[in-house]
Design a protein around this motif. Structure first.
Motif, mmCIF file in Angstrom:
data_model
loop_
_atom_site.group_PDB
_atom_site.id
_atom_site.type_symbol
_atom_site.label_atom_id
_atom_site.label_comp_id
_atom_site.label_asym_id
_atom_site.label_seq_id
_atom_site.Cartn_x
_atom_site.Cartn_y
_atom_site.Cartn_z
ATOM 1 N N LYS A 108 0.833 -1.211 0.000
ATOM 2 C CA LYS A 108 0.000 0.000 0.000
ATOM 3 C C LYS A 108 0.861 1.251 0.000
ATOM 4 O O LYS A 108 0.645 2.172 -0.797
ATOM 5 C CB LYS A 108 -0.935 -0.001 1.208
ATOM 6 C CG LYS A 108 -1.850 1.226 1.255
ATOM 7 C CD LYS A 108 -2.782 1.175 2.452
ATOM 8 C CE LYS A 108 -3.703 2.401 2.467
ATOM 9 N NZ LYS A 108 -4.656 2.357 3.622
ATOM 10 N N THR A 109 1.831 1.298 0.886
ATOM 11 C CA THR A 109 2.682 2.494 1.001
ATOM 12 C C THR A 109 3.912 2.427 0.103
ATOM 13 O O THR A 109 4.551 3.443 -0.147
ATOM 14 C CB THR A 109 3.154 2.675 2.451
ATOM 15 O OG1 THR A 109 4.009 1.576 2.812
ATOM 16 C CG2 THR A 109 1.972 2.718 3.400
ATOM 17 N N GLY A 110 4.246 1.198 -0.355
ATOM 18 C CA GLY A 110 5.460 1.033 -1.153
ATOM 19 C C GLY A 110 6.723 0.970 -0.311
ATOM 20 O O GLY A 110 7.830 0.891 -0.851
ATOM 21 N N ALA A 111 6.573 1.008 1.007
ATOM 22 C CA ALA A 111 7.736 0.979 1.895
ATOM 23 C C ALA A 111 8.473 -0.351 1.774
ATOM 24 O O ALA A 111 7.862 -1.417 1.785
ATOM 25 C CB ALA A 111 7.294 1.200 3.339
ATOM 26 N N VAL A 112 9.796 -0.287 1.645
ATOM 27 C CA VAL A 112 10.639 -1.471 1.558
ATOM 28 C C VAL A 112 11.639 -1.440 2.710
ATOM 29 O O VAL A 112 12.349 -0.448 2.879
ATOM 30 C CB VAL A 112 11.386 -1.520 0.209
ATOM 31 C CG1 VAL A 112 12.369 -2.679 0.181
ATOM 32 C CG2 VAL A 112 10.398 -1.642 -0.937
ATOM 33 N N LYS A 113 11.681 -2.515 3.498
ATOM 34 C CA LYS A 113 12.561 -2.576 4.661
ATOM 35 C C LYS A 113 13.474 -3.796 4.545
ATOM 36 O O LYS A 113 13.010 -4.940 4.592
ATOM 37 C CB LYS A 113 11.744 -2.686 5.959
ATOM 38 C CG LYS A 113 10.637 -1.657 6.098
ATOM 39 C CD LYS A 113 11.155 -0.253 6.297
ATOM 40 C CE LYS A 113 9.996 0.729 6.522
ATOM 41 N NZ LYS A 113 10.485 2.125 6.660
ATOM 42 N N PRO A 114 14.784 -3.572 4.382
ATOM 43 C CA PRO A 114 15.713 -4.712 4.275
ATOM 44 C C PRO A 114 16.266 -5.123 5.639
ATOM 45 O O PRO A 114 16.535 -4.271 6.496
ATOM 46 C CB PRO A 114 16.830 -4.157 3.384
ATOM 47 C CG PRO A 114 16.865 -2.695 3.722
ATOM 48 C CD PRO A 114 15.448 -2.298 4.072
ATOM 49 N N PHE A 115 16.422 -6.427 5.832
ATOM 50 C CA PHE A 115 17.030 -6.960 7.048
ATOM 51 C C PHE A 115 18.116 -7.948 6.643
ATOM 52 O O PHE A 115 17.830 -8.945 5.986
ATOM 53 C CB PHE A 115 15.985 -7.663 7.924
ATOM 54 C CG PHE A 115 14.932 -6.740 8.466
ATOM 55 C CD1 PHE A 115 15.114 -6.099 9.674
ATOM 56 C CD2 PHE A 115 13.775 -6.488 7.743
ATOM 57 C CE1 PHE A 115 14.160 -5.221 10.168
ATOM 58 C CE2 PHE A 115 12.819 -5.623 8.212
ATOM 59 C CZ PHE A 115 13.005 -4.981 9.434
ATOM 60 N N VAL A 116 19.323 -7.662 7.021
ATOM 61 C CA VAL A 116 20.442 -8.538 6.697
ATOM 62 C C VAL A 116 20.670 -9.470 7.873
ATOM 63 O O VAL A 116 21.002 -9.033 8.977
ATOM 64 C CB VAL A 116 21.718 -7.735 6.394
ATOM 65 C CG1 VAL A 116 22.860 -8.677 6.046
ATOM 66 C CG2 VAL A 116 21.458 -6.761 5.256
ATOM 67 N N ILE A 117 20.471 -10.762 7.641
ATOM 68 C CA ILE A 117 20.594 -11.768 8.695
ATOM 69 C C ILE A 117 21.965 -12.412 8.577
ATOM 70 O O ILE A 117 22.248 -13.124 7.613
ATOM 71 C CB ILE A 117 19.491 -12.832 8.560
ATOM 72 C CG1 ILE A 117 18.114 -12.143 8.566
ATOM 73 C CG2 ILE A 117 19.591 -13.862 9.670
ATOM 74 C CD1 ILE A 117 16.983 -13.061 8.163
ATOM 75 N N PRO A 118 22.855 -12.174 9.526
ATOM 76 C CA PRO A 118 24.217 -12.705 9.431
ATOM 77 C C PRO A 118 24.257 -14.221 9.562
ATOM 78 O O PRO A 118 23.336 -14.846 10.100
ATOM 79 C CB PRO A 118 24.944 -12.042 10.620
ATOM 80 C CG PRO A 118 24.046 -10.920 11.057
ATOM 81 C CD PRO A 118 22.660 -11.366 10.737
#
Length: 333
Positions: A108-118
């Protein structure tokens, strides 16, 4: 109070699932320790099309869609569709696995959140950075923690049951499959018809390219050069002009020409794009003809799974998506 408790429980579940999946996945593969600097660099990578960009290189890293999975899609009662995309992350230099990139998207908002999992052996600061991101962003984006927790928990369940996580083993995928390259002395055909060793090619050099739509040769610029150091086996195919093979009046024949590269490097064949190691005797490839300034058909006479091993390999990325090595049309990976 209830919402805060639920958020805390989701956070704990997500952190536990992350730790378990990292221990299981990276214990099965050649891995390297991720630093916090690498974590931040990976997190900053921008993916143009999350649904189509399933394998690419950026900033010294290789991103490969986890188990070739499409996005996990969640349709919540608030009417907002949320997605989670998973990528394995490798070092481009030695193709060792560093960790996992999980990307959350709010449709809906187009928000993209990346999470780098070591990976399990990553530096403690990298793990601290991941946990900080998880807690801070998770508190500010409704639905993020529950979707990410579900995805990681489901992948962990698959690993424990012997399902997910073994796809690489079953398909024969190895870290070498991320290198599509040629030996340092492989000759690249330049725009004027002369040649130069691939190790001496530089970005912005003009080489002979191939336009698939028009089936013609045309100059093209080198936009990137990939170099890998390690131990690499080169496959080989020997080819000869189709006309000579089919003519019954010839008394002398041209000696077969050898093309060698890593087995997975794509070349142009009469039936389209094909990895060098998958080519069979009798198939047709295309080579540069100085007389006509075009390409002519060459038939594969024989092949070898391993011709020699080298310590450094090179690959070009060009504007046209194809170039000539040993005067044979090869394709960008």
């Amino acid at each position: 109070m209830k919402n805060n408790l639920l958020s805390l429980l989701l956070f704990i579940c997500c952190a536990m699932a992350t730790q378990l999946i990292s221990q299981r996945v990276w214990a099965q593969t050649a891995s390297a320790s991720m630093t916090v600097e690498q974590l931040n660099a990976i997190k900053a990578i921008k993916i143009a099309n999350l649904d189509k960009d399933t394998y690419f290189k950026s900033g010294g890293f290789i991103l490969d869609r986890y188990e070739e999975r499409p996005a996990y899609v969640f349709a919540y009662s608030d009417g907002i569709t949320r997605k989670i995309y998973l990528y394995k992350v490798f070092s481009a230099e030695d193709t060792k696995e560093l960790g996992l990139l999980a990307i959350y998207k709010n449709e809906k908002t187009g928000a993209v959140k990346p999470f780098v999992i070591p990976g399990a052996s990553a530096d403690r600061k990298a793990w601290d950075a991941y946990i900080d991101d998880l807690k801070y962003v998770g508190e500010k984006e409704p639905g993020l923690m529950s979707t990410l927790t579900f995805v990681l928990s489901r992948e962990m369940a698959g690993l424990l049951s012997g399902g997910a996580g073994k796809a690489d083993e079953g398909s024969g995928k190895k870290k070498e499959e991320y290198n599509f390259c040629f030996a340092a002395d492989a000759l690249v055909t330049l725009a004027d018809g002369s040649s130069k060793a691939i190790q001496d090619i530089a970005v912005n050099d003009v080489v002979m390219g191939y336009e698939a739509k028009t089936k013609t040769l045309a100059p093209t610029h080198v936009t990137r050069i990939d170099v890998h150091t390690g131990s690499f086996a080169l496959a080989g195919v020997w080819v000869a002009p189709v006309q000579e093979i089919t003519a019954d009046t010839r008394t002398t024949l041209t000696a077969p020409t050898l093309l060698e590269a890593t087995a997975n490097h794509p070349v142009l064949t009469a039936t389209g794009r094909k990895a060098l190691g998958d080519i069979k005797a009798g198939e047709v490839v295309y080579r540069y003809d100085a007389t006509t300034q075009g390409v002519v058909a060459y038939k594969v006479l024989r092949l070898a799974a391993s011709v020699r091993s080298v310590g450094k390999v090179y690959n070009l990325v060009t504007g046209s998506g194809a170039y000539l090595v040993g005067e044979t049309v090869v394709l960008d990976k």
